[in-house]
Design a protein around this motif. Structure first.
Motif, PDB file in Angstrom:
ATOM      1  N   SER A 103      32.011 -20.339  17.137  1.00 12.15           N
ATOM      2  CA  SER A 103      33.146 -20.615  16.251  1.00 12.15           C
ATOM      3  C   SER A 103      32.596 -20.947  14.874  1.00 12.15           C
ATOM      4  CB  SER A 103      34.003 -21.764  16.776  1.00 12.15           C
ATOM      5  OG  SER A 103      33.279 -22.972  16.775  1.00 12.15           O
TER       6      SER A 103
ATOM      7  N   THR B   5      39.382 -20.890  10.641  1.00  6.05           N
ATOM      8  CA  THR B   5      38.434 -20.996  11.748  1.00  6.05           C
ATOM      9  C   THR B   5      38.404 -19.654  12.471  1.00  6.05           C
ATOM     10  OG1 THR B   5      38.744 -23.377  12.067  1.00  6.05           O
ATOM     11  CG2 THR B   5      37.897 -22.118  13.941  1.00  6.05           C
TER      12      THR B   5
ATOM     13  N   ILE C  86      36.891 -17.590  15.703  1.00  5.46           N
ATOM     14  CA  ILE C  86      36.329 -17.752  17.045  1.00  5.46           C
ATOM     15  C   ILE C  86      35.784 -16.396  17.471  1.00  5.46           C
ATOM     16  CG2 ILE C  86      36.848 -18.321  19.452  1.00  5.46           C
ATOM     17  CD1 ILE C  86      39.187 -20.044  18.311  1.00  5.46           C
TER      18      ILE C  86
ATOM     19  N   PRO D  70      42.137 -25.267  16.998  1.00 11.95           N
ATOM     20  CA  PRO D  70      40.979 -24.407  17.274  1.00 11.95           C
ATOM     21  C   PRO D  70      40.233 -24.731  18.563  1.00 11.95           C
ATOM     22  CG  PRO D  70      41.066 -24.904  14.943  1.00 11.95           C
ATOM     23  CD  PRO D  70      42.115 -25.759  15.597  1.00 11.95           C
TER      24      PRO D  70
ATOM     25  N   THR E 289      39.583 -21.948  21.368  1.00  4.40           N
ATOM     26  CA  THR E 289      38.233 -21.586  21.802  1.00  4.40           C
ATOM     27  C   THR E 289      38.128 -21.594  23.317  1.00  4.40           C
ATOM     28  OG1 THR E 289      37.265 -22.481  19.765  1.00  4.40           O
ATOM     29  CG2 THR E 289      35.795 -22.225  21.658  1.00  4.40           C
TER      30      THR E 289
END
Length: 263
Positions: free
Chosen positions: A37, A84, A86, A134, A138
Motif C-alpha cells: 500500500s 492511498t 493498494i 484503507p 487492504t
C-alpha cells in the motif's frame, strides 16, 4: 510514459508518501510476490517517478481495479495528493495466465481490469468501495484475491527461472539448454511473460540492484555502486540509470539516502 530528457526534479515514488509491503498469505504466494500500500502525501502535486522493476501489478486506486503493466522506462502518473493506492505485485510468470493477456500488450500501460475482461471485476470493485478506510480495503483486497486464486492457472515455471537468472546477474541466455528452448523461443516467452526481451529484463533488474543498494548504502561512492550493481563502470551506470529513470545516479542516491535518514 518515457521521456528523452532528465527530470531531476521528479520525486521517486518511494519518497512520495508512506509505502509499505508485505508477503502475501500462503494461498497467494504462487501468484503474487508482494502485497503493498502507498499513502501519498497530501498537499501540492509533485512529479512522481515510478521506475521500472520487471513486474506487473494489480492496483485498487480511485475506486477502480487497474492493471499496471511492466515499464521499460520511468512512468510519471498523475496521482491525486492524499490518495492511498493498494497493490498486489504479480510473481514472475503469474500475470499473463491470471490476466489471460500477454504482457507485451500491457507495456507502459495502466488498464482498467474490466477492460481486460475479468468477469468478477464489477463485484470486487463494489465490495471494495464499501470499505470504510484503507486498512479495511487492504484486508478485503487480499481476501478477494484469495477467492480467485483457487481457480487460477499455475504460474509459468520457466518464466520464474528466467526472472531469477536476471535478478541474480546471470545471463538468461545460459538457461537455453536447461529450458530446452531456442533463442527465438526464449524471446517469445520473455515478451509473453515480461513484456520485453531478456536483455531488457536484465538491464531493468541490474538497475533495481543499484536502486536497492542506494536504499541500503547511505553514502557509498558512485564508482563502487556501479561495481556492486553489475555495471561495467560509472559512466555505464550513469547512462543506463538515466535512460531507465530519467534521473542521475546522484539524485537517486540523494533521495533514497534522505528517506533512510528520515526513517
Amino acid at each position: 510514459m518515457a521521456s528523452g530528457r532528465r527530470k531531476d526534479t521528479a520525486l521517486l515514488a518511494a519518497r512520495a508518501g508512506h509505502y509499505c509491503e508485505s508477503m502475501p498469505p500462503p494461498a497467494l504466494r504462487r501468484h503474487f510476490s508482494r502485497l503493498w500500500s502507498h499513502a501519498l502525501h497530501d498537499g501540492p502535486s509533485a512529479m512522481v517517478a515510478i521506475v521500472p522493476d520487471g513486474y506487473c501489478d494489480l492496483l485498487w486506486i480511485d475506486g477502480r481495479l487497474v492493471v499496471a503493466g511492466p515499464d521499460r522506462t520511468a512512468a510519471f502518473p498523475v496521482i491525486r495528493p492524499g490518495a492511498t493506492v493498494i497493490g498486489a505485485r504479480f510473481a514472475p510468470g503469474a500475470a499473463a495466465p491470471w490476466l489471460k493477456t500477454p504482457l507485451w500488450a500491457l507495456v507502459g500501460c495502466s488498464v482498467p481490469l474490466a477492460d481486460i475482461g475479468r468477469k468478477d471485476t464489477a463485484e470486487f470493485e463494489a465490495r471494495l468501495a464499501d470499505c470504510p478506510d484503507p486498512p479495511a480495503a487492504t484486508a478485503l483486497f487480499s481476501r478477494l484475491l484469495e477467492e480467485t486464486a483457487r481457480n487460477e492457472e499455475e504460474p509459468a515455471r520457466d518464466a520464474a527461472m528466467i526472472f531469477a537468472a536476471a535478478d541474480n546477474a546471470r545471463p538468461v541466455s545460459g538457461l537455453l539448454d536447461h529450458l530446452g528452448m531456442s533463442g527465438r523461443q526464449l524471446r517469445r516467452r520473455c515478451h509473453h511473460h515480461f513484456g520485453y526481451g531478456a536483455k531488457t529484463l536484465e538491464r531493468i533488474r541490474r538497475f533495481q540492484r543499484f536502486f536497492d543498494l542506494c536504499r541500503r548504502s547511505g553514502a557509498m561512492p558512485l564508482a563502487r555502486l556501479a561495481l556492486e550493481s553489475g555495471f561495467a563502470d560509472q559512466p555505464h551506470m550513469t547512462r543506463e540509470v538515466g535512460e531507465l529513470s530519467t534521473l542521475t545516479p546522484a539524485v537517486i542516491l540523494d533521495q533514497l539516502s534522505i528517506r533512510q535518514r528520515a526513517d
